[in-house]
Every structure is written in C-alpha cells, then in structure tokens.
Design an enzyme around this catalytic site. Structure first.
Site, PDB file in Angstrom:
ATOM      1  N   HIS A   1     -10.038  -5.425  -3.549  1.00 22.60           N
ATOM      2  CA  HIS A   1      -8.709  -5.629  -2.973  1.00 22.60           C
ATOM      3  C   HIS A   1      -8.856  -6.053  -1.526  1.00 22.60           C
ATOM      4  O   HIS A   1      -9.741  -5.576  -0.816  1.00 22.60           O
ATOM      5  CB  HIS A   1      -7.851  -4.367  -3.069  1.00 22.60           C
ATOM      6  CG  HIS A   1      -8.524  -3.123  -2.590  1.00 22.60           C
ATOM      7  ND1 HIS A   1      -9.462  -2.457  -3.352  1.00 22.60           N
ATOM      8  CD2 HIS A   1      -8.428  -2.440  -1.422  1.00 22.60           C
ATOM      9  CE1 HIS A   1      -9.888  -1.393  -2.673  1.00 22.60           C
ATOM     10  NE2 HIS A   1      -9.290  -1.364  -1.499  1.00 22.60           N
TER      11      HIS A   1
ATOM     12  N   ASP B   1       0.846  -1.189   0.000  1.00 18.44           N
ATOM     13  CA  ASP B   1       0.000   0.000   0.000  1.00 18.44           C
ATOM     14  C   ASP B   1       0.889   1.249   0.000  1.00 18.44           C
ATOM     15  O   ASP B   1       1.896   1.319   0.695  1.00 18.44           O
ATOM     16  CB  ASP B   1      -0.922   0.000   1.221  1.00 18.44           C
ATOM     17  CG  ASP B   1      -2.075   0.973   1.080  1.00 18.44           C
ATOM     18  OD1 ASP B   1      -3.226   0.515   0.983  1.00 18.44           O
ATOM     19  OD2 ASP B   1      -1.834   2.199   1.073  1.00 18.44           O
ATOM     20  N   ILE B   2       0.487   2.250  -0.772  1.00 21.15           N
ATOM     21  CA  ILE B   2       1.279   3.472  -0.902  1.00 21.15           C
ATOM     22  C   ILE B   2       1.244   4.301   0.389  1.00 21.15           C
ATOM     23  O   ILE B   2       2.153   5.113   0.626  1.00 21.15           O
ATOM     24  CB  ILE B   2       0.771   4.301  -2.109  1.00 21.15           C
ATOM     25  CG1 ILE B   2       1.855   5.213  -2.637  1.00 21.15           C
ATOM     26  CG2 ILE B   2      -0.500   5.062  -1.774  1.00 21.15           C
ATOM     27  CD1 ILE B   2       1.540   5.818  -3.999  1.00 21.15           C
TER      28      ILE B   2
ATOM     29  N   ASN C   1     -12.850  -3.550   2.231  1.00 22.79           N
ATOM     30  CA  ASN C   1     -13.866  -2.507   2.248  1.00 22.79           C
ATOM     31  C   ASN C   1     -14.698  -2.618   0.974  1.00 22.79           C
ATOM     32  O   ASN C   1     -14.146  -2.791  -0.111  1.00 22.79           O
ATOM     33  CB  ASN C   1     -13.210  -1.125   2.318  1.00 22.79           C
ATOM     34  CG  ASN C   1     -12.410  -0.928   3.596  1.00 22.79           C
ATOM     35  OD1 ASN C   1     -12.840  -1.324   4.665  1.00 22.79           O
ATOM     36  ND2 ASN C   1     -11.234  -0.325   3.482  1.00 22.79           N
TER      37      ASN C   1
ATOM     38  N   GLU D   1     -12.368   3.086  -1.411  1.00 24.82           N
ATOM     39  CA  GLU D   1     -11.940   4.229  -2.233  1.00 24.82           C
ATOM     40  C   GLU D   1     -11.636   3.822  -3.667  1.00 24.82           C
ATOM     41  O   GLU D   1     -11.902   4.573  -4.598  1.00 24.82           O
ATOM     42  CB  GLU D   1     -10.700   4.889  -1.615  1.00 24.82           C
ATOM     43  CG  GLU D   1     -10.994   5.606  -0.303  1.00 24.82           C
ATOM     44  CD  GLU D   1      -9.727   6.033   0.413  1.00 24.82           C
ATOM     45  OE1 GLU D   1      -8.639   5.971  -0.193  1.00 24.82           O
ATOM     46  OE2 GLU D   1      -9.837   6.417   1.586  1.00 24.82           O
TER      47      GLU D   1
ATOM     48  N   HIS E   1      -6.913  -5.973   1.991  1.00 24.64           N
ATOM     49  CA  HIS E   1      -5.793  -5.417   2.761  1.00 24.64           C
ATOM     50  C   HIS E   1      -5.260  -6.501   3.692  1.00 24.64           C
ATOM     51  O   HIS E   1      -6.043  -7.141   4.409  1.00 24.64           O
ATOM     52  CB  HIS E   1      -6.252  -4.255   3.649  1.00 24.64           C
ATOM     53  CG  HIS E   1      -6.799  -3.066   2.939  1.00 24.64           C
ATOM     54  ND1 HIS E   1      -6.089  -1.896   2.788  1.00 24.64           N
ATOM     55  CD2 HIS E   1      -8.000  -2.836   2.356  1.00 24.64           C
ATOM     56  CE1 HIS E   1      -6.837  -1.002   2.152  1.00 24.64           C
ATOM     57  NE2 HIS E   1      -8.001  -1.544   1.879  1.00 24.64           N
TER      58      HIS E   1
HETATM   59  P1  5GP Z   1      -9.836   1.210   0.133  1.00 23.24           P
HETATM   60  O1  5GP Z   1     -10.126   2.449   0.936  1.00 23.24           O
HETATM   61  O2  5GP Z   1     -10.409   1.309  -1.254  1.00 23.24           O
HETATM   62  O3  5GP Z   1     -10.188  -0.057   0.851  1.00 23.24           O
HETATM   63  O4  5GP Z   1      -8.262   1.141   0.012  1.00 23.24           O
HETATM   64  C1  5GP Z   1      -7.545   1.702  -1.042  1.00 23.24           C
HETATM   65  C2  5GP Z   1      -6.084   1.635  -0.672  1.00 23.24           C
HETATM   66  O5  5GP Z   1      -5.327   1.877  -1.831  1.00 23.24           O
HETATM   67  C3  5GP Z   1      -5.661   2.694   0.363  1.00 23.24           C
HETATM   68  O6  5GP Z   1      -5.113   2.039   1.497  1.00 23.24           O
HETATM   69  C4  5GP Z   1      -4.629   3.532  -0.386  1.00 23.24           C
HETATM   70  O7  5GP Z   1      -3.556   3.942   0.422  1.00 23.24           O
HETATM   71  C5  5GP Z   1      -4.173   2.598  -1.491  1.00 23.24           C
HETATM   72  N1  5GP Z   1      -3.731   3.261  -2.702  1.00 23.24           N
HETATM   73  C6  5GP Z   1      -4.365   4.275  -3.362  1.00 23.24           C
HETATM   74  N2  5GP Z   1      -3.678   4.619  -4.465  1.00 23.24           N
HETATM   75  C7  5GP Z   1      -2.595   3.791  -4.514  1.00 23.24           C
HETATM   76  C8  5GP Z   1      -1.513   3.659  -5.436  1.00 23.24           C
HETATM   77  O8  5GP Z   1      -1.399   4.368  -6.434  1.00 23.24           O
HETATM   78  N3  5GP Z   1      -0.588   2.692  -5.165  1.00 23.24           N
HETATM   79  C9  5GP Z   1      -0.686   1.877  -4.061  1.00 23.24           C
HETATM   80  N4  5GP Z   1       0.277   0.976  -3.889  1.00 23.24           N
HETATM   81  N5  5GP Z   1      -1.694   1.979  -3.182  1.00 23.24           N
HETATM   82  C10 5GP Z   1      -2.633   2.928  -3.403  1.00 23.24           C
END
Ligand code: 5GP
Length: 118
Positions: free
Chosen positions: A104, A33-34, A91, A99, A106
């Site tokens: 995905h 994760d970034i 999520n 988001e 985590h």
């Molecule tokens: P969500 O909120 O959709 O469950 O999680 C999305 C995740 O994607 C977040 O933890 C966010 O930090 C990660 N993320 C968003 N953009 C990027 C990216 O460009 N590269 C990586 N490696 N992770 C990302």
C-alpha cells in the site's frame, strides 16, 4: 514468505469489511486510512496479491503498474494535493515498519507535514 490472504486489506478487497473508498478501477483500490495521520491520509493498493512495494514492482504486469501510478495521479488531483504538496510513503517489511502485508502507498497531505522521520 507467502501472501497472507487473511490480512486486513485482502478482507477489504473481498468486501468482508468496509472501507471509505475514494477510488477504484480494475486493478486498484484507494480508501481513507482508519487512523489518519494528516488531514488527508489515503491508502492506495493494487488488487493483486502483492506483499511489498518491491514485490509489486518486480512481479506485477505492466498494466497493473501503469494503473497504479495513474490512479495515484488521479487521486492526487481529485484530493487537491498537488498544488501545496503531499507525501507518499510505502513501508516495507519489518525494518520499514509495515503492519499490513499487502502493498500500500500512503498519500498524506492537507497540511504542512513534519520531518520525514520523527
Ligand atoms: P503500514 O504500517 O502497514 O504501512 O500501514 C498500515 C495502515 O493501515 C495504518 O496507517 C493503519 O492505520 C491502516 N489500517 C489498518 N487497519 C485498517 C482498516 O481496517 N481500515 C483502514 N481504512 N485502514 C486500516
């Protein structure tokens, strides 16, 4: 809702933007994760165009589903997450706080994590 092929994980899958890859096979990609929220924070994604966990569970082939779960097990082992424990979170949708609209999982670990919901 239709799958948005311009979402950030679709771009990572196409190689349009880079990622810190930890695992890849025919059906699965995993990368760090970034914005990590734990010492180990890995995102595991199917290569297929699935928006959410239930979308993946309902529509993916048996081969894709098995590949996904086996990949999770291999990553957990390779990252030494099994012994001390870890958390997996998917999520889904607006209420779930998703988001990026590509399914995905985590994987979080490397330290004792706080309560499930802050
Ligand atoms: P969500 O909120 O959709 O469950 O999680 C999305 C995740 O994607 C977040 O933890 C966010 O930090 C990660 N993320 C968003 N953009 C990027 C990216 O460009 N590269 C990586 N490696 N992770 C990302």
């Amino acid at each position: 809702m239709t799958y948005d092929s311009e979402n950030i994980f679709a771009k990572i899958l196409r190689g349009d933007i880079p990622c810190d890859k930890v695992y890849e096979d025919d059906h699965v990609l995993a990368f760090r994760d970034i914005a990590p929220q734990a010492p180990v924070h890995i995102l595991v994604i199917p290569k297929g165009a699935y928006m959410t966990f239930e979308n993946f569970s309902a529509n993916a082939s048996a081969e894709e589903i098995v590949a996904f779960h086996r990949a999770v097990a291999k990553i957990v082992k390779d990252e030494n997450l099994a012994e001390k424990g870890f958390r997996s979170i998917a999520n889904s949708g607006d209420f779930g706080g998703q988001e990026v609209p590509h399914f995905h999982l985590h994987l979080l670990g490397g330290e004792k994590l706080g309560p499930m919901l802050p």
